[in-house]
Structure formats: structure tokens, C-alpha cells
Design a protein around this motif. Structure first.
Motif, PDB file in Angstrom:
ATOM      1  N   SER A  49       2.928  -0.046  19.719  1.00  0.00           N
ATOM      2  CA  SER A  49       4.240  -0.161  19.098  1.00  0.00           C
ATOM      3  C   SER A  49       4.654   1.206  18.559  1.00  0.00           C
ATOM      4  O   SER A  49       3.825   1.942  18.037  1.00  0.00           O
ATOM      5  CB  SER A  49       4.188  -1.174  17.957  1.00  0.00           C
ATOM      6  OG  SER A  49       5.371  -1.137  17.211  1.00  0.00           O
ATOM      7  N   SER A  50       5.924   1.506  18.659  1.00  0.00           N
ATOM      8  CA  SER A  50       6.389   2.807  18.179  1.00  0.00           C
ATOM      9  C   SER A  50       6.777   2.781  16.701  1.00  0.00           C
ATOM     10  O   SER A  50       7.085   3.811  16.125  1.00  0.00           O
ATOM     11  CB  SER A  50       7.588   3.263  19.008  1.00  0.00           C
ATOM     12  OG  SER A  50       8.639   2.320  18.882  1.00  0.00           O
ATOM     13  N   MET A  51       6.750   1.603  16.071  1.00  0.00           N
ATOM     14  CA  MET A  51       7.128   1.532  14.659  1.00  0.00           C
ATOM     15  C   MET A  51       5.935   1.790  13.750  1.00  0.00           C
ATOM     16  O   MET A  51       4.793   1.482  14.107  1.00  0.00           O
ATOM     17  CB  MET A  51       7.760   0.179  14.325  1.00  0.00           C
ATOM     18  CG  MET A  51       6.817  -1.001  14.398  1.00  0.00           C
ATOM     19  SD  MET A  51       7.579  -2.541  13.902  1.00  0.00           S
ATOM     20  CE  MET A  51       7.133  -2.584  12.191  1.00  0.00           C
ATOM     21  N   PRO A  52       6.169   2.377  12.574  1.00  0.00           N
ATOM     22  CA  PRO A  52       5.069   2.586  11.623  1.00  0.00           C
ATOM     23  C   PRO A  52       4.467   1.254  11.172  1.00  0.00           C
ATOM     24  O   PRO A  52       5.170   0.248  11.079  1.00  0.00           O
ATOM     25  CB  PRO A  52       5.746   3.296  10.451  1.00  0.00           C
ATOM     26  CG  PRO A  52       6.980   3.895  11.008  1.00  0.00           C
ATOM     27  CD  PRO A  52       7.421   2.947  12.098  1.00  0.00           C
ATOM     28  N   HIS A  53       3.168   1.271  10.912  1.00  0.00           N
ATOM     29  CA  HIS A  53       2.467   0.089  10.430  1.00  0.00           C
ATOM     30  C   HIS A  53       1.829   0.387   9.090  1.00  0.00           C
ATOM     31  O   HIS A  53       1.529   1.530   8.772  1.00  0.00           O
ATOM     32  CB  HIS A  53       1.389  -0.348  11.428  1.00  0.00           C
ATOM     33  CG  HIS A  53       1.954  -0.903  12.677  1.00  0.00           C
ATOM     34  ND1 HIS A  53       2.063  -0.173  13.834  1.00  0.00           N
ATOM     35  CD2 HIS A  53       2.468  -2.116  12.955  1.00  0.00           C
ATOM     36  CE1 HIS A  53       2.608  -0.918  14.760  1.00  0.00           C
ATOM     37  NE2 HIS A  53       2.871  -2.098  14.266  1.00  0.00           N
TER      38      HIS A  53
END
Length: 162
Positions: free
Chosen positions: A120-124
Motif C-alpha cells: 500500500s502506498s499510504m502511511p501505516h
């Protein structure tokens, strides 16, 4: 528990904190435990609310200094919740315990966060629960950076409630 980070707030519900708290490794032989963090973002403010988490499942690997989320029921729980709630929920990260008073992430944790980041390219957000404190980090897969957001002593957590 609510705290500010950059231009928004992150709220972790009391029920999530209570679930994680009960898995702290307080005994000499306690095993690491963990699960996924599930939350929703308030579009108008950008604030993040972490409402749900999973807990260790039968097929997970729980050792003294190692936790591997292996059971597909974590994702089944997330998928069912997301569908039931009209897709407002998202996978926001992982949590697990460490047998340390104040936890630090390990090289194995970092490798896992990088693997999750590739999907996933979103921050976690990743939470590690120690015996005396919990720490929260954000992993940004675009620049592969780790940023510590907060360290909070368990006995001071009430100070972050809104």
C-alpha cells in the motif's frame, strides 16, 4: 486516548487500548501477541480514529520474542467490518507486544513494516505495547521513513482522553 500529530489528531478508542493492555508481557514466560489496527479518517478534519483491532488468533505464531500474524481471520474480521459499515473502515496498521518496559521496534519489525508498505502506498501506524508504556510509529512507504509519534506510559494514558 487522543493526541496531536502534525496538523491532525489521532484517537485510539478505549476498547482498543483495553484489549491491547490485557496482552502485555508481564510474566517471565509471556508470549508476544498482536493483531491489526482498523480505523477511519474524518474527511473534513483529516483526523484518524482507530476504533477496532484484532487480537491473537489460533494460527498466529506467538513466541517469547516473536509474533507473526498468520491467521486469515484477522483479514476476514476487517473485511466483514468494512462491508458491514459501508467501507468507512480501513486497515491502518499493526500492533504487537514486546517484553520490554518501554518498547523499541526491532529490525524484524522494520522489515515487516516495509513489507506492509509495499502492499500500500499510504502511511501505516504501528503500535508496540510494552510492560510500562506503549509507543506508536508511522511508517511512510513513499520515503521508507519511520517516525515515532508518541510514547505513553500506561499509568498516564488517562491524561490523553478527550
Amino acid at each position: 486516548m487522543t493526541f496531536s500529530y502534525q496538523n491532525y489528531k489521532i484517537k485510539i478508542s478505549k476498547s482498543v487500548l483495553d484489549q491491547i493492555y490485557q496482552y502485555r508481557q508481564t510474566g517471565r514466560l509471556s508470549s508476544e501477541s498482536g493483531g491489526v489496527l482498523i480505523g477511519r479518517q474524518i474527511i473534513s478534519t483529516g483526523n484518524l480514529i482507530i476504533d477496532h483491532c484484532t487480537v491473537p488468533m489460533p494460527l498466529d505464531v506467538c513466541k517469547r520474542t516473536r509474533y507473526l500474524r498468520k491467521d486469515p481471520k484477522h483479514i476476514e474480521f476487517f473485511t466483514t467490518l468494512r462491508q458491514r459499515e459501508n467501507n468507512i473502515y480501513a486497515y491502518v496498521g499493526e500492533w504487537h507486544t514486546h517484553p520490554e518496559l518501554i518498547p523499541s521496534y526491532s529490525s524484524m519489525d522494520l522489515r515487516n513494516w516495509q513489507r506492509i508498505g509495499k502492499e500500500s502506498s499510504m502511511p501505516h501506524f504501528h503500535l508496540i505495547a510494552g510492560i510500562k508504556a506503549l509507543r506508536i510509529w508511522q511508517f511512510d512507504p513513499t520515503n521508507k521513513s519511520v517516525c515515532e509519534l508518541k510514547t505513553i506510559l500506561w499509568d498516564k494514558i488517562h491524561e490523553y482522553e478527550c
